[in-house]
Motif scaffolding. Structure first.
Motif, PDB file in Angstrom:
ATOM      1  N   ALA A 216       0.804  -1.203   0.040  1.00 34.77           N
ATOM      2  CA  ALA A 216      -0.083   0.042  -0.017  1.00 34.77           C
ATOM      3  C   ALA A 216       0.670   1.231  -0.089  1.00 34.77           C
ATOM      4  O   ALA A 216       0.656   2.383  -0.706  1.00 34.77           O
ATOM      5  CB  ALA A 216      -1.181   0.086   1.449  1.00 34.77           C
ATOM      6  N   THR A 217       1.896   1.158   0.732  1.00 35.30           N
ATOM      7  CA  THR A 217       2.702   2.415   0.778  1.00 35.30           C
ATOM      8  C   THR A 217       3.402   2.704  -0.771  1.00 35.30           C
ATOM      9  O   THR A 217       3.580   3.917  -1.031  1.00 35.30           O
ATOM     10  CB  THR A 217       4.060   2.142   1.888  1.00 35.30           C
ATOM     11  N   VAL A 218       3.916   1.678  -1.127  1.00 34.36           N
ATOM     12  CA  VAL A 218       4.511   1.667  -2.601  1.00 34.36           C
ATOM     13  C   VAL A 218       3.334   2.371  -3.483  1.00 34.36           C
ATOM     14  O   VAL A 218       3.681   2.941  -4.491  1.00 34.36           O
ATOM     15  CB  VAL A 218       5.044   0.530  -3.003  1.00 34.36           C
ATOM     16  N   VAL A 219       2.262   1.766  -3.278  1.00 36.59           N
ATOM     17  CA  VAL A 219       1.143   2.068  -4.223  1.00 36.59           C
ATOM     18  C   VAL A 219       0.696   3.841  -4.171  1.00 36.59           C
ATOM     19  O   VAL A 219       0.664   4.262  -5.221  1.00 36.59           O
ATOM     20  CB  VAL A 219      -0.090   1.195  -3.932  1.00 36.59           C
ATOM     21  N   VAL A 220       0.878   4.190  -2.653  1.00 33.83           N
ATOM     22  CA  VAL A 220       0.739   5.444  -2.645  1.00 33.83           C
ATOM     23  C   VAL A 220       1.667   6.369  -3.152  1.00 33.83           C
ATOM     24  O   VAL A 220       1.380   7.488  -3.694  1.00 33.83           O
ATOM     25  CB  VAL A 220       0.760   5.759  -1.091  1.00 33.83           C
TER      26      VAL A 220
END
Lengths: 290, 387
Positions: A216-220
């Motif tokens: 999720a962090t990478v996607v953000v």
């Protein structure tokens, strides 16, 4: 459950009031940098400039100015540009990826392993744990960018001539000053990643599945960069945490332009405040079951 | 339950405070300024009396001209090889004219940041800040250097020493040629206003802040409704009289069609070393001569001299006055390559009797017979002028 009947898991010692925060931070950093995963990521980061430099060294065709990533055409004339090129290449995806892994793992990783509750036996332990986890992620940001910078400087010096560096303005500075500017660039990129690290910490408090928080962090970070290139959203751009990521070019101008350094720091501070508050509220109200 | 509620408070309050600060800080910067009232004439005098010769600052320029979006990169690539492969003077001139056009269009669209340094005594430096590159213009006495970091190329222009001397001489002659009633600056200001009077309303707008300094706003509003220009406002620093910002508003558009102004300015003299440019090692250096005032060309230079016989009957004609004036370029003066340039096709749209480029401030009409009309007027007026 009282603290007396808890068997202390390895390296995650129960914090003691007073100097407990520093002990906790020390053990957190020790755990972080003893992990094979952390080392693998740092080695991969160090390989970026090495691959770049070796590829340029082995290829026979010379690049025309302006071809390839920024500064790549200058590498053959001056090895000190390897670090700058590698930084440009690593910022959009690779560095956020490693930060995502480290920051996403902070709380969710402990929860997933079932070690979180052992860390929280001390009173007021949650805020302290959150802080320690964040400082750990921030230290990783610094180590990652320094690794890239140092490895770039070393491989550049090993494979190419080293001399006075031409800045974007066409002015030339000495090797010593260029090393200073490299360190400034590393500091700039570290600051750039602090906002993302806090977002990662917040996401990490939402779940017990570390892989989910990492992804999720990478996607953000990817979404922020996509939003940054949509012209219709130009009002939003100055407030995206990724907007100033490549602004370190301003540190390669003469006279030194610290304007974007300041703006970047302000934007990152906003993200620290907002997501720090969200992470705090989420974490202190969270039911810790594992 | 109430404990949990309290713990969620930071998650609500902190973002709210941050958002409020983000909105409030720019408003604070633009907070109302109240300067002693001045008439337009007094503001013009303020500009005239300005003695600022040294400063360093950052300049932001933004344009919202409604130019059709262009694939500038593709245009460049398409042209560059032909220019280098033919190597003839015509080949390169086509290439460089297209490159110049691309650069001009690029600077006129979107927004750009500059850093500007003035060191007095003919020393000036402008840096165009591109994302990972920079373009520099350095003027120091009789030397002008252009440097482009993306191509690592430097161009050197040596201004003939008599150029500045001759210019100074001409300037010294100027007062004697002027009508005698213009001997003082206040008379000059009055004259300027009288000249503008028939076509333009000149007023002083609300005081504002530009680059953190209080400014008077001199607003020029066209009296005619036949122009695309709604108003031009010039922000003049109340303290030093230096114009700090120019904003052009187009009719029917709320955001400025064109704006250029300082975002920060410091009146201290910049470091002298800033104006001593030495091309970096490895850069391609081009020496370019500048035609001096007598029209002869320096050694090894490109011939820029202008053939007057060729220009006969090719002088642009200006019709109309003031804001609604139209410039007509006769077909003979229009470069033949203009018609073949693929970028022109991309930029213009087919209209009655030719092709047109419509922007919010300027309209260009390429008539079918080769004439070119341009003006800050609606297209219909250009078409009428072509008939």
């Amino acid at each position: 459950m009282s603290s007396s009947d808890v068997s202390v898991p390895n390296s995650a010692e129960v914090p003691v009031r007073g100097r407990g925060g520093w002990d906790l931070l020390g053990s957190e950093l020790a755990v972080l940098f003893r992990r094979r995963r952390t080392w693998a990521m740092l080695v991969a980061i160090a390989l970026i400039p090495i691959l770049l430099a070796v590829a340029v060294r082995l290829s026979s065709s010379t690049l025309n100015p302006g071809e390839g990533p920024p500064f790549l055409d200058r590498v053959t004339q001056n090895g000190l540009f390897v670090g700058f090129t590698a930084m440009v290449v690593a910022i959009p995806l690779f560095l956020p990826l490693t930060i995502g892994v480290v920051a996403g793992d902070t709380i969710a990783g402990e929860a997933g392993l079932g070690t979180l509750r052992y860390l929280l036996v001390a009173p007021a332990g949650r805020v302290r744990l959150l802080l320690v986890k964040y400082v750990g992620a921030a230290v990783f940001c610094l180590v990652a960018t320094l690794t890239l910078t140092v490895s770039g400087a070393l491989i550049g010096a090993a494979l190419f001539p080293v001399g006075p560096v031409t800045l974007l303005s066409g002015d030339t500075i000495s090797v010593a000053e260029s090393l200073l500017r490299s360190l400034l660039v590393a500091a700039y990129v570290t600051v750039s990643l602090l906002g993302l690290a806090m977002i990662g910490l917040f996401i990490s408090t939402l779940t017990d599945v570390p892989v989910g928080a990492m992804a999720a962090t990478v996607v953000v970070s990817v979404v922020a960069q996509i939003l940054d290139v949509i012209p219709q959203l130009s009002w939003l751009h100055p407030w995206l945490f990724s907007h100033y990521w490549l602004g370190f070019a301003d540190l390669l101008r003469q006279p030194l332009d610290l304007g974007s350094f300041g703006q970047n720091a302000i934007v990152q501070a906003c993200y620290l405040a907002v997501f720090g508050a969200l992470a705090y509220s989420r974490f202190v109200t969270k039911d810790i079951l594992s | 339950m109430s404990g949990n509620f309290l713990r969620w408070l930071p998650a609500v309050i902190v973002p709210a405070v941050v958002v409020a600060a983000v909105i409030a800080v720019p408003l604070q910067a633009g907070a109302a300024v109240d300067l002693p009232d001045k008439t337009p004439e007094q503001v013009l005098l303020l500009v005239n009396d300005s003695t600022v010769s040294t400063f360093s600052g950052t300049v932001a320029q933004s344009a919202d001209l409604g130019l059709p979006s262009l694939d500038l990169g593709a245009g460049m690539n398409e042209v560059a090889p032909t220019g280098t492969s033919t190597g003839t003077s015509t080949g390169t001139s086509t290439g460089s004219s297209t490159v110049a056009l691309t650069t001009a269009l690029e600077l006129l669209s979107g927004s750009h940041d500059f850093r500007v340094y003035a060191g007095g005594e003919n020393r000036f430096r402008v840096q165009v800040k591109d994302r990972m590159d920079e373009r520099d213009v350095i003027h120091n006495g009789s030397d002008v250097w252009l440097y482009d970091s993306s191509s690592n190329a430097a161009t050197h222009l040596r201004l003939p020493p008599d150029l500045s001397a001759a210019a100074a001489e001409k300037l010294a002659e100027l007062p004697s040629q002027l009508p005698s009633d213009l001997s003082t600056p206040s008379q000059l200001a009055e004259r300027v206003l009288t000249e503008l009077e028939p076509s333009t309303t000149v007023s002083v707008g609300t005081d504002a802040r530009v680059a953190g300094r209080s400014v008077y706003q001199l607003v020029l509003t066209p009296r005619t409704t036949d122009t695309l220009v709604a108003s031009v406002s010039i922000a003049v620093d109340a303290e030093t009289g230096l114009p700090l910002q120019v904003t052009v508003l187009a009719v029917g558009q709320s955001t400025p069609a064109f704006q250029v102004g300082f975002t920060a300015i410091d009146f201290a003299a910049p470091e002298a070393a800033l104006f001593d440019f030495v091309p970096p090692a490895g850069a391609t250096v081009t020496e370019q001569a500048v035609p001096n005032l007598s029209g002869t060309v320096g050694e090894g230079g490109v011939d820029h001299s202008y053939d007057p016989s060729k220009a006969a009957g090719a002088v642009p004609i200006v019709t109309g006055t003031g804001w609604s004036s139209i410039t007509e370029v006769p077909a003979a003066a229009v470069a033949a390559e203009l018609g073949d340039n693929p970028m022109i096709d991309q930029l213009t749209t087919a209209v009655d009797g030719g092709r047109a480029l419509k922007t919010s401030l300027l309209t260009v009409f390429l008539a079918g017979d080769g004439r070119v009309f341009a003006g800050a007027v609606p297209l219909a007026r250009l078409q009428a002028a072509a008939e």
